[in-house]
Design an enzyme around this catalytic site. Sequence first.
Site, PDB file in Angstrom:
ATOM      1  N   LYS A 194      41.628  56.050  34.448  1.00  0.00           N
ATOM      2  CA  LYS A 194      40.269  56.118  34.983  1.00  0.00           C
ATOM      3  C   LYS A 194      40.338  56.565  36.444  1.00  0.00           C
ATOM      4  CE  LYS A 194      36.354  53.205  33.880  1.00  0.00           C
ATOM      5  NZ  LYS A 194      35.947  51.816  33.730  1.00  0.00           N
TER       6      LYS A 194
HETATM    7  C1  E4P Z   1      32.640  51.556  32.897  1.00  0.00           C
HETATM    8  O1  E4P Z   1      33.670  51.885  32.334  1.00  0.00           O
HETATM    9  C2  E4P Z   1      32.492  50.382  33.740  1.00  0.00           C
HETATM   10  O2  E4P Z   1      33.567  49.519  33.496  1.00  0.00           O
HETATM   11  C3  E4P Z   1      31.260  49.583  33.454  1.00  0.00           C
HETATM   12  O3  E4P Z   1      30.552  50.068  32.333  1.00  0.00           O
HETATM   13  C4  E4P Z   1      30.430  49.269  34.647  1.00  0.00           C
HETATM   14  O4  E4P Z   1      29.382  48.444  34.235  1.00  0.00           O
HETATM   15  P1  E4P Z   1      28.529  47.526  35.247  1.00  0.00           P
HETATM   16  O5  E4P Z   1      27.551  48.404  35.944  1.00  0.00           O
HETATM   17  O6  E4P Z   1      27.865  46.541  34.348  1.00  0.00           O
HETATM   18  O7  E4P Z   1      29.528  46.898  36.193  1.00  0.00           O
END
Ligand code: E4P
Length: 217
Positions: free
Chosen positions: A83
Amino acid sequence: MKFFIDSANIDEIREAASLGILDGVTTNPSLVAKEGKNFRALLDEILAIVDGPVSAEVVATDHEGIVTEARELAAIHRNIVVKVPLIREGLKAVRQLSDEGINTNVTLCFSPTQALLAAKAGATYISPFIGRIDDVGTDGMDLIQQIVTIYQNYGYKTEVLAASIRHPMHVLQAAMIGADVATIPFKIIDQMFKHPLTDIGLQRFLDDWKKNEAKLV
Ligand code: E4P
Protein backbone atom coordinates in the site's frame (compact mmCIF):
# COMPACT_ATOMS: atom_id res chain seq x y z
CA MET A 1 -17.39 -8.09 -6.58
CA LYS A 2 -14.49 -9.05 -4.34
CA PHE A 3 -14.80 -8.55 -0.58
CA PHE A 4 -11.77 -7.65 1.51
CA ILE A 5 -11.94 -7.10 5.25
CA ASP A 6 -10.58 -3.74 6.40
CA SER A 7 -9.01 -4.87 9.65
CA ALA A 8 -5.82 -5.98 11.37
CA ASN A 9 -7.71 -7.82 14.11
CA ILE A 10 -7.01 -11.55 13.98
CA ASP A 11 -10.33 -12.60 15.53
CA GLU A 12 -12.28 -10.49 13.02
CA ILE A 13 -10.22 -11.76 10.08
CA ARG A 14 -10.59 -15.38 11.19
CA GLU A 15 -14.35 -15.01 11.65
CA ALA A 16 -14.80 -13.26 8.27
CA ALA A 17 -12.70 -15.94 6.55
CA SER A 18 -14.84 -18.68 8.10
CA LEU A 19 -17.91 -17.17 6.42
CA GLY A 20 -16.55 -18.22 3.04
CA ILE A 21 -17.04 -14.83 1.42
CA LEU A 22 -13.64 -13.26 2.00
CA ASP A 23 -11.22 -12.57 -0.85
CA GLY A 24 -8.53 -10.52 0.89
CA VAL A 25 -7.50 -8.11 3.65
CA THR A 26 -6.51 -4.46 3.83
CA THR A 27 -4.59 -3.03 6.76
CA ASN A 28 -3.26 0.45 7.39
CA PRO A 29 -0.89 1.91 10.02
CA SER A 30 -3.80 3.03 12.25
CA LEU A 31 -5.48 -0.40 12.18
CA VAL A 32 -2.15 -2.10 12.95
CA ALA A 33 -1.36 0.32 15.81
CA LYS A 34 -4.76 -0.50 17.39
CA GLU A 35 -3.73 -4.15 17.76
CA GLY A 36 -0.50 -3.31 19.65
CA LYS A 37 1.36 -6.23 18.07
CA ASN A 38 4.58 -6.57 16.09
CA PHE A 39 3.73 -5.73 12.45
CA ARG A 40 5.64 -8.65 10.92
CA ALA A 41 4.13 -11.16 13.34
CA LEU A 42 0.67 -9.78 12.67
CA LEU A 43 1.17 -10.03 8.90
CA ASP A 44 2.32 -13.64 9.22
CA GLU A 45 -0.83 -14.48 11.19
CA ILE A 46 -3.07 -12.80 8.61
CA LEU A 47 -1.30 -14.49 5.70
CA ALA A 48 -1.80 -17.87 7.37
CA ILE A 49 -5.57 -17.28 7.63
CA VAL A 50 -6.39 -15.73 4.24
CA ASP A 51 -5.14 -16.99 0.90
CA GLY A 52 -5.71 -13.77 -1.05
CA PRO A 53 -4.32 -10.26 -1.43
CA VAL A 54 -3.20 -8.73 1.90
CA SER A 55 -2.42 -5.01 1.78
CA ALA A 56 0.45 -3.82 3.97
CA GLU A 57 1.31 -0.12 3.97
CA VAL A 58 4.70 1.56 3.68
CA VAL A 59 5.50 4.44 6.03
CA ALA A 60 8.34 6.05 4.07
CA THR A 61 7.33 9.10 2.06
CA ASP A 62 10.29 9.43 -0.30
CA HIS A 63 10.69 7.45 -3.52
CA GLU A 64 13.77 5.47 -2.47
CA GLY A 65 12.39 4.74 1.00
CA ILE A 66 9.04 3.59 -0.38
CA VAL A 67 10.70 1.27 -2.90
CA THR A 68 12.97 -0.22 -0.22
CA GLU A 69 10.09 -0.84 2.22
CA ALA A 70 7.90 -2.17 -0.60
CA ARG A 71 10.50 -4.72 -1.69
CA GLU A 72 10.89 -5.89 1.92
CA LEU A 73 7.14 -6.27 2.36
CA ALA A 74 6.67 -8.00 -1.01
CA ALA A 75 9.43 -10.49 -0.16
CA ILE A 76 7.42 -11.73 2.86
CA HIS A 77 4.77 -13.53 0.80
CA ARG A 78 3.38 -13.67 -2.74
CA ASN A 79 -0.02 -12.41 -1.46
CA ILE A 80 1.34 -9.13 -0.10
CA VAL A 81 0.08 -6.03 -1.88
CA VAL A 82 2.11 -2.96 -1.00
CA LYS A 83 0.00 0.00 0.00
CA VAL A 84 1.49 3.30 -1.14
CA PRO A 85 0.12 6.80 -0.42
CA LEU A 86 -1.10 8.88 -3.35
CA ILE A 87 1.68 11.45 -3.34
CA ARG A 88 4.18 12.31 -6.08
CA GLU A 89 6.96 10.23 -4.56
CA GLY A 90 4.49 7.43 -4.02
CA LEU A 91 3.44 7.22 -7.65
CA LYS A 92 7.06 7.37 -8.82
CA ALA A 93 7.64 4.32 -6.61
CA VAL A 94 4.48 2.61 -7.92
CA ARG A 95 5.77 2.88 -11.50
CA GLN A 96 9.04 1.25 -10.48
CA LEU A 97 7.35 -1.44 -8.36
CA SER A 98 4.89 -2.20 -11.14
CA ASP A 99 7.82 -2.66 -13.56
CA GLU A 100 9.36 -5.06 -11.01
CA GLY A 101 6.12 -7.06 -10.81
CA ILE A 102 5.23 -5.97 -7.25
CA ASN A 103 1.49 -5.47 -6.65
CA THR A 104 0.44 -2.11 -5.24
CA ASN A 105 -2.62 -0.58 -3.64
CA VAL A 106 -2.56 3.20 -3.98
CA THR A 107 -4.24 4.59 -0.91
CA LEU A 108 -5.67 7.93 0.27
CA CYS A 109 -7.31 8.71 -3.09
CA PHE A 110 -9.76 11.61 -2.92
CA SER A 111 -10.06 12.77 -6.55
CA PRO A 112 -10.61 11.24 -10.00
CA THR A 113 -7.47 12.85 -11.41
CA GLN A 114 -5.42 11.26 -8.62
CA ALA A 115 -6.94 7.92 -9.64
CA LEU A 116 -6.07 8.55 -13.29
CA LEU A 117 -2.44 9.19 -12.31
CA ALA A 118 -2.35 5.99 -10.23
CA ALA A 119 -3.64 3.93 -13.17
CA LYS A 120 -1.04 5.46 -15.48
CA ALA A 121 1.66 4.59 -12.91
CA GLY A 122 0.55 0.95 -13.11
CA ALA A 123 -1.19 0.56 -9.72
CA THR A 124 -2.83 -2.82 -9.14
CA TYR A 125 -5.58 -1.24 -6.98
CA ILE A 126 -6.77 2.30 -6.34
CA SER A 127 -8.41 2.99 -2.97
CA PRO A 128 -10.88 5.91 -3.00
CA PHE A 129 -11.95 6.71 0.59
CA ILE A 130 -15.73 7.05 0.39
CA GLY A 131 -16.56 7.66 4.07
CA ARG A 132 -13.92 10.31 4.61
CA ILE A 133 -15.28 12.25 1.60
CA ASP A 134 -18.83 11.96 2.96
CA ASP A 135 -17.48 13.27 6.28
CA VAL A 136 -16.55 16.61 4.68
CA GLY A 137 -19.95 17.08 3.07
CA THR A 138 -19.34 15.70 -0.45
CA ASP A 139 -20.75 12.48 -1.91
CA GLY A 140 -17.95 9.90 -1.84
CA MET A 141 -19.87 7.65 -4.21
CA ASP A 142 -19.55 10.22 -7.02
CA LEU A 143 -15.82 9.58 -6.89
CA ILE A 144 -16.31 5.82 -7.35
CA GLN A 145 -18.53 6.50 -10.37
CA GLN A 146 -16.01 8.90 -11.91
CA ILE A 147 -13.10 6.51 -11.47
CA VAL A 148 -15.02 3.51 -12.84
CA THR A 149 -16.02 5.57 -15.90
CA ILE A 150 -12.49 6.85 -16.53
CA TYR A 151 -10.93 3.40 -16.18
CA GLN A 152 -13.56 1.89 -18.50
CA ASN A 153 -13.03 4.67 -21.08
CA TYR A 154 -9.38 3.74 -21.48
CA GLY A 155 -9.35 0.09 -20.43
CA TYR A 156 -7.05 0.58 -17.43
CA LYS A 157 -6.40 -2.67 -15.59
CA THR A 158 -6.16 -0.97 -12.15
CA GLU A 159 -8.96 -2.33 -9.92
CA VAL A 160 -11.23 0.08 -8.07
CA LEU A 161 -11.20 -0.80 -4.37
CA ALA A 162 -13.93 1.08 -2.53
CA ALA A 163 -12.47 1.97 0.89
CA SER A 164 -13.49 3.84 4.04
CA ILE A 165 -16.85 2.08 3.95
CA ARG A 166 -19.16 3.08 6.83
CA HIS A 167 -22.42 1.18 6.23
CA PRO A 168 -24.02 -1.48 4.00
CA MET A 169 -25.44 1.18 1.62
CA HIS A 170 -21.85 2.08 0.68
CA VAL A 171 -21.30 -1.54 -0.34
CA LEU A 172 -24.58 -1.63 -2.28
CA GLN A 173 -23.88 1.61 -4.14
CA ALA A 174 -20.29 0.65 -4.95
CA ALA A 175 -21.54 -2.70 -6.28
CA MET A 176 -24.21 -0.99 -8.43
CA ILE A 177 -21.55 1.26 -9.93
CA GLY A 178 -19.24 -1.65 -10.61
CA ALA A 179 -16.34 -1.17 -8.18
CA ASP A 180 -14.13 -4.26 -8.43
CA VAL A 181 -13.58 -4.63 -4.68
CA ALA A 182 -15.05 -3.34 -1.42
CA THR A 183 -12.90 -3.40 1.68
CA ILE A 184 -15.33 -3.64 4.57
CA PRO A 185 -14.95 -3.38 8.36
CA PHE A 186 -16.13 -6.53 10.19
CA LYS A 187 -19.08 -4.75 11.83
CA ILE A 188 -20.47 -3.85 8.42
CA ILE A 189 -19.98 -7.36 6.98
CA ASP A 190 -22.07 -8.53 9.94
CA GLN A 191 -24.74 -5.87 9.32
CA MET A 192 -25.05 -7.04 5.72
CA PHE A 193 -26.42 -10.41 6.87
CA LYS A 194 -29.23 -8.87 8.85
CA HIS A 195 -32.85 -8.29 7.92
CA PRO A 196 -35.69 -8.28 10.48
CA LEU A 197 -38.02 -10.11 8.07
CA THR A 198 -35.49 -12.95 7.81
CA ASP A 199 -35.50 -13.34 11.61
CA ILE A 200 -39.30 -13.10 11.86
CA GLY A 201 -39.78 -15.50 8.93
CA LEU A 202 -37.35 -18.05 10.33
CA GLN A 203 -38.98 -17.96 13.76
CA ARG A 204 -42.39 -18.55 12.17
CA PHE A 205 -41.15 -21.51 10.13
CA LEU A 206 -39.54 -23.08 13.20
CA ASP A 207 -42.64 -22.53 15.38
CA ASP A 208 -44.95 -24.01 12.73
CA TRP A 209 -42.65 -26.98 12.29
CA LYS A 210 -42.71 -27.65 16.03
CA LYS A 211 -46.53 -27.42 16.17
CA ASN A 212 -46.78 -30.03 13.47
CA GLU A 213 -44.38 -32.30 15.35
CA ALA A 214 -42.98 -33.27 11.95
CA LYS A 215 -39.62 -34.89 11.34
CA LEU A 216 -37.20 -33.71 8.66
CA VAL A 217 -36.22 -37.22 7.60
C1 E4P B 1 -8.40 1.51 3.25
O1 E4P B 1 -7.75 0.56 2.84
C2 E4P B 1 -8.34 2.03 4.61
O2 E4P B 1 -7.75 1.06 5.43
C3 E4P B 1 -9.69 2.30 5.21
O3 E4P B 1 -10.74 1.87 4.37
C4 E4P B 1 -9.84 3.65 5.80
O4 E4P B 1 -11.10 3.72 6.40
P1 E4P B 1 -11.50 4.81 7.51
O5 E4P B 1 -11.78 6.09 6.81
O6 E4P B 1 -12.71 4.24 8.15
O7 E4P B 1 -10.31 4.91 8.45
